[in-house]
Design a protein around this motif. Structure first.
Motif, short mmCIF file in Angstrom:
data_model
loop_
_atom_site.label_atom_id
_atom_site.label_comp_id
_atom_site.label_asym_id
_atom_site.label_seq_id
_atom_site.Cartn_x
_atom_site.Cartn_y
_atom_site.Cartn_z
N ARG A 1 147.15 56.67 112.64
CA ARG A 1 145.83 56.54 112.07
C ARG A 1 145.85 55.60 110.88
O ARG A 1 146.44 55.91 109.85
CB ARG A 1 145.31 57.91 111.61
N LYS A 2 145.24 54.44 111.03
CA LYS A 2 145.24 53.47 109.95
C LYS A 2 144.22 53.87 108.87
O LYS A 2 144.35 53.53 107.73
CB LYS A 2 144.85 52.09 110.48
N TYR A 3 143.15 54.55 109.31
CA TYR A 3 142.06 54.82 108.39
C TYR A 3 141.55 56.23 108.64
O TYR A 3 141.47 56.65 109.78
CB TYR A 3 140.93 53.81 108.63
N ARG A 4 141.21 56.90 107.58
CA ARG A 4 140.72 58.26 107.74
C ARG A 4 139.35 58.39 107.08
O ARG A 4 139.21 58.13 105.90
CB ARG A 4 141.70 59.25 107.09
N VAL A 5 138.36 58.75 107.87
CA VAL A 5 137.01 58.95 107.34
C VAL A 5 137.02 60.14 106.38
O VAL A 5 137.67 61.14 106.63
CB VAL A 5 136.03 59.22 108.51
N ARG A 6 136.31 60.00 105.26
CA ARG A 6 136.17 61.12 104.33
C ARG A 6 134.72 61.60 104.36
O ARG A 6 133.80 60.80 104.39
CB ARG A 6 136.52 60.71 102.90
N VAL A 7 134.56 62.92 104.34
CA VAL A 7 133.23 63.49 104.50
C VAL A 7 132.90 64.40 103.32
O VAL A 7 133.73 65.19 102.87
CB VAL A 7 133.15 64.32 105.81
N LEU A 8 131.68 64.27 102.82
CA LEU A 8 131.15 65.18 101.81
C LEU A 8 130.06 66.02 102.48
O LEU A 8 129.11 65.46 103.04
CB LEU A 8 130.56 64.39 100.64
N VAL A 9 130.24 67.34 102.47
CA VAL A 9 129.24 68.24 103.06
C VAL A 9 128.55 68.98 101.92
O VAL A 9 129.20 69.60 101.08
CB VAL A 9 129.90 69.26 104.03
N CYS A 10 127.21 68.89 101.88
CA CYS A 10 126.44 69.50 100.80
C CYS A 10 125.36 70.44 101.35
O CYS A 10 124.96 70.33 102.50
CB CYS A 10 125.74 68.43 99.96
N ALA A 11 124.91 71.34 100.48
CA ALA A 11 123.76 72.21 100.79
C ALA A 11 123.09 72.55 99.45
O ALA A 11 123.74 72.45 98.41
CB ALA A 11 124.22 73.48 101.50
N PRO A 12 121.82 72.93 99.47
CA PRO A 12 121.14 73.22 98.20
C PRO A 12 121.68 74.45 97.47
O PRO A 12 121.62 74.52 96.27
CB PRO A 12 119.67 73.45 98.61
N SER A 13 122.17 75.45 98.23
CA SER A 13 122.62 76.70 97.59
C SER A 13 124.06 77.01 97.96
O SER A 13 124.60 76.52 98.96
CB SER A 13 121.73 77.87 98.03
N ASN A 14 124.69 77.87 97.14
CA ASN A 14 126.08 78.28 97.40
C ASN A 14 126.20 79.04 98.71
O ASN A 14 127.16 78.86 99.46
CB ASN A 14 126.58 79.15 96.24
N SER B 1 130.30 70.81 98.61
CA SER B 1 129.71 70.96 97.29
C SER B 1 128.22 71.24 97.41
O SER B 1 127.59 70.81 98.38
CB SER B 1 129.93 69.67 96.48
N THR B 2 127.65 71.95 96.43
CA THR B 2 126.19 72.03 96.40
C THR B 2 125.66 70.65 96.02
O THR B 2 126.39 69.83 95.46
CB THR B 2 125.70 73.07 95.37
N LEU B 3 124.39 70.41 96.31
CA LEU B 3 123.78 69.11 95.98
C LEU B 3 123.94 68.80 94.50
O LEU B 3 124.37 67.71 94.11
CB LEU B 3 122.30 69.11 96.34
N SER B 4 123.62 69.77 93.66
CA SER B 4 123.68 69.55 92.22
C SER B 4 125.09 69.23 91.75
O SER B 4 125.32 68.28 91.01
CB SER B 4 123.15 70.78 91.47
N PHE B 5 126.07 70.00 92.22
CA PHE B 5 127.44 69.83 91.72
C PHE B 5 128.04 68.50 92.15
O PHE B 5 128.98 68.00 91.53
CB PHE B 5 128.32 71.00 92.19
N SER B 6 127.49 67.90 93.23
CA SER B 6 128.02 66.60 93.67
C SER B 6 127.69 65.51 92.66
O SER B 6 128.17 64.38 92.78
CB SER B 6 127.47 66.22 95.04
N GLY B 7 126.89 65.84 91.64
CA GLY B 7 126.61 64.88 90.57
C GLY B 7 127.43 65.14 89.33
O GLY B 7 127.20 64.52 88.29
N SER B 8 128.41 66.05 89.41
CA SER B 8 129.22 66.39 88.23
C SER B 8 130.24 65.29 87.96
O SER B 8 130.55 64.45 88.81
CB SER B 8 129.93 67.72 88.43
#
Length: 825
Positions: free
Chosen positions: A364-377, A464-471
């Motif tokens: 694997r030359k390249y690995r996609v990175r994913v951020l999964v978010c939701a509004p609440s915990n 991460s929650t939506l808000s925390f992704s801005g930390s």
């Protein structure tokens, strides 16, 4: 350089926000709010500047001119809400230790009597005297923001240059109130009073995200709701044959369409998931697909072009890699060490789990990175838990656990093993044992920062929650994310949805359902102007294509029938065997059938003094009589995981809990799950009893009229939804009128009068027996259905039929919005 430029722009943006908010007059905000409450015309109290949210925008300026004033209305509403919630204001005494001045802001360091009650980004009110003391209004007061806190010392930020007019930071009007504060905060040993108002952490991140829209690579799509690049097909990614076959065989037609829309590399993919249609299952399928797909150019005539492989690693190095990926290979799996709390039926131990840890193939030359978010915990933890239990599939169709980390506060204990704080502690413990008393040398904080950074960089999926992704944690990433997946995207205001996008990504998946619960907006004025509309809903309204999941596996067809017609244009269809799977023995009585409406003829609503909420004691008494009869005949329902009582009003929920305690002598959570509609989003039970509360001769029905709450309330049940309300009152609303008429047409509307126990007498029940139309089913199904269903002829696919169940004790309860937002009448 780009990163530095972005940081500079962000700092300018944050300072603009602080300048505007810190210049406001607290007493004037309260006065404007009172004026609006007495006279609800939208023009009152400064709302003249507000513009309605539109479906599309011609440029960034028009977008910001609409959203910025609405966001500040929401800030004001949060400030006012604090006064409404607290009967008595709690003032603390503070003293100035030192003060500096930077960029026009004053930054005093103060010592506070109860500093531990104050946190970073809290908005405080500073005054020379406590409000309410004496007849004269105070003349020396100002807002301050908490920069940081060390033990009892707090660094504050104030703006005393004057009041900002109409969001123009160049138009500043000098103000005696602020000038009077100047000697107070600059003179050492000066005493004053402090009161905590609210936290600005989340809304400041939303503001920064909204103002930075011009730097997003897909800003034109967000503004115009149209994909400008038509070359998506050229960028399409493909799956290996084994993985493609797995996805085909485990997803139905509409789920496959959603997954393949993602593989087409469209910049934005919108997936609408009505209740019980396997939304979480689709997200997991998506993760398998996007993590292991390869660019189409690597494929040639259906075969994978040979990729040069690096030399195979020696076995010692392989062991080294494996141990880093899964440290428990050489000890106990940490997930097995976190034990459930008593009575929590949502804990899934991992002993005997065949899932293998992730091994990154050297090809694997390249690995996609994913951020999964939701509004609440709670919404976030549902996906984390499902991923931990089912894993995802690699290109060879092998199940494995990818390296994931769950960032943020309040992780549910069943996902704690992949939470950032837990992983940091585990790694620190490992460092301790190797480095002796390194901790004593004061390197702990530095160690934690570097460990956090390394965990983030190693993770292939970050939750991460939506808000925390801005930390600030995210600003330290070595590289951003390729893909962002936002679950419950229709439950977030648009600026909140933009927060994770600012981390940089190439593709965005918005997954949600605009006809289920809306975003929570506190300001009635901002709500009126459309601030509560999600980005998902706005794009959909503008005609952006939406992939809709259509096959539902949760509800008896009798329950599915009404919401499908009323909210989904008859698009919902039942999964194979769903009718058989949702038959229950209590269906032998018409009044306990899959769908019933009980018209409480003499019920009355009332409003507890001082609350904006409503209760209906008659409905509580009827529901208790119904519950008693149900559980005495069918004891298997006497567990909170099987039966729920739902109401839109939190005071009705409180009343139900109290009555259960006094009637049955037991805490309700042991035998029945009682919560608001908002607290039940994404969850399901065998039986749901829905108490509508509103009952009057001439009043409206408040926010019960919100069809999205109605949709959520009546779709929580697998086998029986029993609606209790006043038909004549509810019929003033079109959606409720349709529901009542649907019950009448199906002969499942029951008019009920006191005494309620008579309705459930043996003689009356006998008269409501269903004659041989539905065979009895053995008592109680398994809590999770895991049934193989036939492959769909059209799609060449099958659905595993796993209901999206989030019944983890009280996992959602502290997290969910407790109803009563946006002002019930």
């Amino acid at each position: 350089m780009a990163v530095d430029k972005n940081k500079l722009e962000e700092e300018v943006c944050v300072l603009r926000f602080y300048k505007i908010v810190l210049s406001w007059d607290y007493l004037r905000i309260l006065k404007e709010s009172d004026k609006r409450n007495h006279n609800k015309k939208s023009g009152d109290g400064g709302a003249v500047e507000l513009k309605e949210v539109k479906n599309t925008y011609k440029d960034v300026d028009e977008y910001l001119d609409t959203f910025e004033p609405l966001l500040f209305e929401e800030v004001k509403a949060q400030i006012v809400q604090r006064k409404d919630e607290e009967e008595e204001t709690e003032w603390q005494q503070a003293i100035v230790a030192e003060c500096s001045e930077v960029n026009g802001f004053h930054l005093p360091m103060v010592i506070c009597s109860d500093a531990e009650l104050i946190s970073q980004n809290d908005l405080l009110l500073l005054s020379t005297k406590k409000f309410g003391e004496g007849k004269q209004l105070p003349t020396t007061y100002a807002f301050a923001l908490v920069e940081h806190r060390q033990q009892d010392k707090i660094r504050l930020r104030l703006y005393l240059g004057g009041e900002i007019k109409r969001f123009n930071t160049d138009a500043i009007e000098t103000c005696p109130r602020l000038l009077n504060m100047l000697p107070i905060v600059t003179e050492v040993q000066k005493y004053f009073y402090v009161m905590k108002i609210c936290s600005l952490s989340t809304i400041v991140r939303e503001y920064v995200a909204m103002r930075s829209i011009s730097s997003l690579p897909f800003k034109d799509l967000i503004l115009t709701a149209s994909e400008s690049d038509n070359s998506a097909e050229d960028r399409a990614w493909k799956l290996s044959r084994p993985l493609a076959e797995f996805i085909q065989n485990n997803h139905n037609k509409s789920q496959l369409e959603a997954i393949y829309a993602g593989l087409s590399r469209k910049t934005f993919v919108l997936i609408q998931g009505p209740p019980g249609t396997g939304k979480t299952q689709t997200i997991l399928g998506l993760l398998s697909a996007i993590l292991h797909a390869t660019p189409a150019r690597v494929h040639s005539k259906g075969k994978l072009v040979g990729v040069k492989r690096g030399p195979e690693l020696p076995i010692e190095e392989k062991y080294n890699h494996w141990e880093k990926a899964s440290p428990w290979l050489s000890s106990i799996n940490p997930r097995d060490m976190i034990m459930p709390i008593n009575g929590d039926d949502g804990f899934f131990p991992t002993s005997g789990n065949e899932l293998k840890p992730e091994m990154v193939n050297s090809s694997r030359k390249y690995r996609v990175r994913v951020l999964v978010c939701a509004p609440s915990n709670s919404a976030l933890d549902e996906i984390v838990l499902r991923l931990l239990n089912t894993g995802i599939r690699d290109e060879n169709d092998h199940a494995y656990n990818p390296k994931i980390v769950r960032i943020g506060l309040k992780p549910h204990h069943s996902v704690q093993a992949v939470s950032m704080d837990y992983l940091v502690e585990q790694k620190l413990a490992g460092v301790d044992s190797q480095s002796g008393d390194k901790q004593k040398q004061g390197g702990v904080a530095k160690d934690k920062d570097s460990i956090r950074a390394s965990i983030l960089d190693e993770a292939v999926i970050v939750f991460s929650t939506l808000s925390f992704s801005g930390s600030t944690l995210f600003s330290k990433l070595n590289r951003g994310f390729d893909v962002v997946v936002i679950d419950e995207a229709a439950q977030a205001v648009e600026p909140a949805t933009l927060v994770p996008l600012a981390n940089g990504c190439k593709q965005v998946f918005l997954v949600g359902d605009p006809v289920q619960l809306p975003a929570t907006v506190i300001s009635p004025v901002a709500t009126k102007f459309g601030y509560g509309m999600s980005l998902f809903k706005r794009l959909q309204m503008a005609g952006y294509p939406v992939q809709m999941l259509k096959t539902q596996y949760r509800m008896n067809p009798e329950i599915r029938s009404f919401p499908s017609r009323e909210f989904y244009n008859e698009a919902l269809e039942d999964g194979p065997d769903v009718e058989e799977q949702t038959k229950r023995s209590w269906h032998k009585f018409r009044c306990f059938g899959p769908f019933c409406f009980f018209d409480i003829h003499d019920g009355k609503e009332s409003q507890p003094s001082g609350s904006g909420s409503w209760v209906n004691i008659d409905e509580v008494e009827f529901v208790l009589a119904m519950y008693s009869k149900l559980v005495s005949r069918y004891p298997e329902l006497k567990v909170s995981s099987r039966l729920a009582i739902i109401s839109p009003y939190r005071h009705q929920v409180k009343l139900f809990r109290e009555k259960f305690r006094s009637t049955f002598g037991v805490e309700s959570d042991k035998v029945v799950d009682i919560n608001t509609v908002d607290g039940f989003q994404g969850r399901e039970k065998d039986v749901a009893i829905f108490s509508c509360v509103r009952a009057s001769k001439d009043k409206g029905i408040g926010f019960v009229a919100d069809f999205r709450r109605m949709n959520v309330g009546i779709t929580r049940a697998r086998a029986s939804v029993l609606v209790v309300g006043s038909a004549s009152t509810l019929k003033r609303d079109d959606h409720w009128k349709n529901l009542v008429e649907s019950a009448e047409q199906r002969n499942v509307l029951f008019k009920v009068s006191k005494p309620y126990n008579d309705f459930f007498s043996e003689a009356n029940l006998k008269s409501m027996e269903v004659k041989e139309s539905m065979a009895e089913k053995p008592e109680g199904p398994p809590e999770e259905m895991d049934v193989d269903v036939p492959i769909d002829a059209n799609a060449g696919s099958a659905e595993q039929g796993q209901p999206e169940d989030n019944d983890w004790g009280d996992a959602g309860e502290g997290e969910a919005y407790e109803g009563d937002f946006g002002g019930e009448d």
